[in-house]
Write a protein that holds these residues in place. Structure first.
Motif, PDB file in Angstrom:
ATOM      1  N   LEU A  72       0.825  -1.207   0.000  1.00 18.70           N
ATOM      2  CA  LEU A  72       0.000   0.000   0.000  1.00 18.70           C
ATOM      3  C   LEU A  72       0.862   1.262   0.000  1.00 18.70           C
ATOM      4  N   ALA A  73       0.304   2.322  -0.568  1.00 15.17           N
ATOM      5  CA  ALA A  73       1.050   3.579  -0.694  1.00 15.17           C
ATOM      6  C   ALA A  73       0.260   4.726  -0.061  1.00 15.17           C
ATOM      7  N   ASP A  74       0.976   5.773   0.313  1.00 15.45           N
ATOM      8  CA  ASP A  74       0.339   6.966   0.873  1.00 15.45           C
ATOM      9  C   ASP A  74      -0.750   7.481  -0.070  1.00 15.45           C
ATOM     10  N   GLY A  75      -1.877   7.831   0.527  1.00 19.66           N
ATOM     11  CA  GLY A  75      -2.944   8.449  -0.232  1.00 19.66           C
ATOM     12  C   GLY A  75      -3.905   7.489  -0.902  1.00 19.66           C
ATOM     13  N   GLU A  76      -3.661   6.193  -0.816  1.00 19.35           N
ATOM     14  CA  GLU A  76      -4.563   5.237  -1.465  1.00 19.35           C
ATOM     15  C   GLU A  76      -5.833   5.034  -0.638  1.00 19.35           C
ATOM     16  N   ARG A  77      -6.891   4.612  -1.335  1.00 19.76           N
ATOM     17  CA  ARG A  77      -8.166   4.324  -0.693  1.00 19.76           C
ATOM     18  C   ARG A  77      -8.381   2.802  -0.678  1.00 19.76           C
ATOM     19  N   LEU A  78      -8.710   2.274   0.497  1.00 17.37           N
ATOM     20  CA  LEU A  78      -8.877   0.839   0.703  1.00 17.37           C
ATOM     21  C   LEU A  78     -10.310   0.543   1.113  1.00 17.37           C
ATOM     22  N   LEU A  79     -10.934  -0.413   0.448  1.00 17.68           N
ATOM     23  CA  LEU A  79     -12.269  -0.879   0.809  1.00 17.68           C
ATOM     24  C   LEU A  79     -12.174  -2.298   1.340  1.00 17.68           C
ATOM     25  N   ASP A  80     -12.764  -2.531   2.524  1.00 17.82           N
ATOM     26  CA  ASP A  80     -12.831  -3.869   3.108  1.00 17.82           C
ATOM     27  C   ASP A  80     -14.289  -4.333   3.061  1.00 17.82           C
ATOM     28  N   VAL A  81     -14.574  -5.338   2.251  1.00 21.61           N
ATOM     29  CA  VAL A  81     -15.927  -5.852   2.072  1.00 21.61           C
ATOM     30  C   VAL A  81     -16.158  -7.004   3.042  1.00 21.61           C
ATOM     31  N   GLY A  82     -17.124  -6.823   3.960  1.00 22.72           N
ATOM     32  CA  GLY A  82     -17.316  -7.787   5.039  1.00 22.72           C
ATOM     33  C   GLY A  82     -16.285  -7.552   6.121  1.00 22.72           C
ATOM     34  N   CYS A  83     -16.155  -6.301   6.528  1.00 21.77           N
ATOM     35  CA  CYS A  83     -15.051  -5.884   7.402  1.00 21.77           C
ATOM     36  C   CYS A  83     -15.155  -6.404   8.824  1.00 21.77           C
ATOM     37  N   GLY A  84     -16.353  -6.875   9.232  1.00 17.67           N
ATOM     38  CA  GLY A  84     -16.496  -7.354  10.605  1.00 17.67           C
ATOM     39  C   GLY A  84     -16.176  -6.264  11.607  1.00 17.67           C
ATOM     40  N   LEU A  85     -15.260  -6.553  12.511  1.00 22.41           N
ATOM     41  CA  LEU A  85     -14.898  -5.619  13.565  1.00 22.41           C
ATOM     42  C   LEU A  85     -13.904  -4.556  13.099  1.00 22.41           C
ATOM     43  N   GLY A  86     -13.460  -4.657  11.863  1.00 17.59           N
ATOM     44  CA  GLY A  86     -12.611  -3.630  11.275  1.00 17.59           C
ATOM     45  C   GLY A  86     -11.138  -3.729  11.586  1.00 17.59           C
ATOM     46  N   GLU A  87     -10.738  -4.741  12.382  1.00 20.30           N
ATOM     47  CA  GLU A  87      -9.345  -4.760  12.837  1.00 20.30           C
ATOM     48  C   GLU A  87      -8.362  -5.008  11.704  1.00 20.30           C
ATOM     49  N   ALA A  88      -8.744  -5.798  10.708  1.00 16.27           N
ATOM     50  CA  ALA A  88      -7.824  -6.062   9.601  1.00 16.27           C
ATOM     51  C   ALA A  88      -7.589  -4.810   8.779  1.00 16.27           C
TER      52      ALA A  88
ATOM     53  N   SER B 148     -11.276  -8.617   0.955  1.00 15.79           N
ATOM     54  CA  SER B 148     -12.405  -9.301   1.580  1.00 15.79           C
ATOM     55  C   SER B 148     -11.884 -10.574   2.199  1.00 15.79           C
ATOM     56  N   GLU B 149     -12.170 -10.757   3.473  1.00 18.26           N
ATOM     57  CA  GLU B 149     -11.617 -11.893   4.215  1.00 18.26           C
ATOM     58  C   GLU B 149     -12.727 -12.704   4.879  1.00 18.26           C
ATOM     59  N   ARG B 150     -12.793 -13.976   4.551  1.00 19.75           N
ATOM     60  CA  ARG B 150     -13.751 -14.918   5.146  1.00 19.75           C
ATOM     61  C   ARG B 150     -15.188 -14.385   5.081  1.00 19.75           C
ATOM     62  N   THR B 151     -15.499 -13.762   3.960  1.00 18.82           N
ATOM     63  CA  THR B 151     -16.824 -13.190   3.741  1.00 18.82           C
ATOM     64  C   THR B 151     -17.583 -13.917   2.633  1.00 18.82           C
ATOM     65  N   LEU B 152     -16.890 -14.262   1.557  1.00 17.84           N
ATOM     66  CA  LEU B 152     -17.560 -14.858   0.401  1.00 17.84           C
ATOM     67  C   LEU B 152     -18.269 -16.159   0.753  1.00 17.84           C
ATOM     68  N   GLN B 153     -17.781 -16.878   1.752  1.00 17.16           N
ATOM     69  CA  GLN B 153     -18.433 -18.135   2.143  1.00 17.16           C
ATOM     70  C   GLN B 153     -19.816 -17.912   2.752  1.00 17.16           C
ATOM     71  N   TRP B 154     -20.140 -16.662   3.095  1.00 16.00           N
ATOM     72  CA  TRP B 154     -21.430 -16.357   3.729  1.00 16.00           C
ATOM     73  C   TRP B 154     -22.399 -15.627   2.807  1.00 16.00           C
TER      74      TRP B 154
END
Length: 285
Positions: A49-65, A125-131
């Motif tokens: 990852l680089a400065d200024g980038e935008r990251l989307l977490d799909v199925g973020c759960g508690l957001g810690e990742a 996306s982490e451990r989300t697609l299975q649901w």
């Protein structure tokens, strides 16, 4: 069995579950699994990852990742997390107060992302697609919101790899046979991630696997192996899928518990990770 179980397998309806605090605690525990930590370190390295980038977490759960990646985005970057559970989003917001960049967590649908086309540099996306009901649609949505040259990271489980060894071959055979097939959800999606991304038009960058192994569990001290589900819950699922009858389910649980008390219990599960680039990106490795 069909008795109330506060440690069931499943995140389909988190907000309707009477034991949301237990689900949240379980998610915190799974984040500390050796396999999870290994995959997240691998992901961070290859996303670069680089400065200024935008990251989307799909199925973020508690957001810690997602929040753990915020440092790599710099003060001008942004983390956005979406999850179907309002309870999970509330917890993620509480944990984001000290984030070093802009953060936004919102309730959302992985099958219909409420985000503009080509608006993110990275999607994970982490451990989300299975649901989700249709993983291919979810991946298409991630592709839609990803800029040309952006990167996608998918981490998910393949439950067909799930194995229990308690010194009784019949127990292991019952579990393996039942887990070969998907019942009502794409539980074995992990091993299909690379193929799904290729179909969606992504160029593979890196892939890996990590296996979580449990050997130390006392059923009289904890209702579940670390961060996992109860054996009663597993037995109920096997009854529902036709792998066991009710009498067999009682014997199944008793056999596993007795083996664990004798330190003859081993359980394992493999997760897959794939990172790919939307066409037009350079190869990262």
């Amino acid at each position: 069995m069909n008795t109330p179980d506060t440690h069931r397998l499943g995140y389909e309806r988190v907000d309707d579950d009477p034991n949301v605090p237990i689900l949240i605690h379980t998610m915190d525990t799974t984040a500390q699994w050796d396999a999870t930590r290994t995959l997240r370190m691998w992901e961070r390295h290859h996303l670069d990852l680089a400065d200024g980038e935008r990251l989307l977490d799909v199925g973020c759960g508690l957001g810690e990742a997602a929040l753990s990646l915020a440092d790599d985005l710099g003060a001008s970057g942004e983390v956005v997390g979406i999850d179907a559970s309002a309870a999970m989003i509330a917890a993620a917001r509480e944990r984001s107060n000290d984030a070093p960049c802009a953060v936004r967590f919102a309730v959302g649908d992985a099958l219909s992302l409420n985000e503009p086309d080509q608006s993110f540099d990275v999607v994970r996306s982490e451990r989300t697609l299975q649901w989700v009901a249709d993983p291919e649609v979810a991946v298409s949505e991630m592709a839609r919101v990803l800029r040309h040259g952006g990167r996608i990271s998918l981490i998910d489980t393949d439950w067909s790899t799930f194995n229990i060894d308690v010194g009784d071959p019949e127990i292991g055979d019952i579990v393996r046979e039942a887990m070969r097939f998907e019942h009502n959800r794409p539980s074995n999606v992990g091993s299909r991630l690379a193929r799904m991304l290729a179909v969606a038009g992504f160029e593979a960058v890196a892939d890996t696997t990590a296996t979580q192994i449990w050997t130390d569990w006392d059923p009289d001290d904890s209702p579940t192996p670390d961060g996992c589900f109860s054996m009663e819950s597993l037995a109920d699922d096997l009854v529902d899928s036709g792998g066991l009858d009710q009498a067999g389910a009682t014997r199944f649980v008793a056999t596993i518990h007795d083996a664990a008390r004798r330190n003859q219990f081993s359980m394992s599960l493999t997760m897959y990770g794939v990172i790919a680039a939307k066409h037009g990106a350079h190869t990262l490795i």
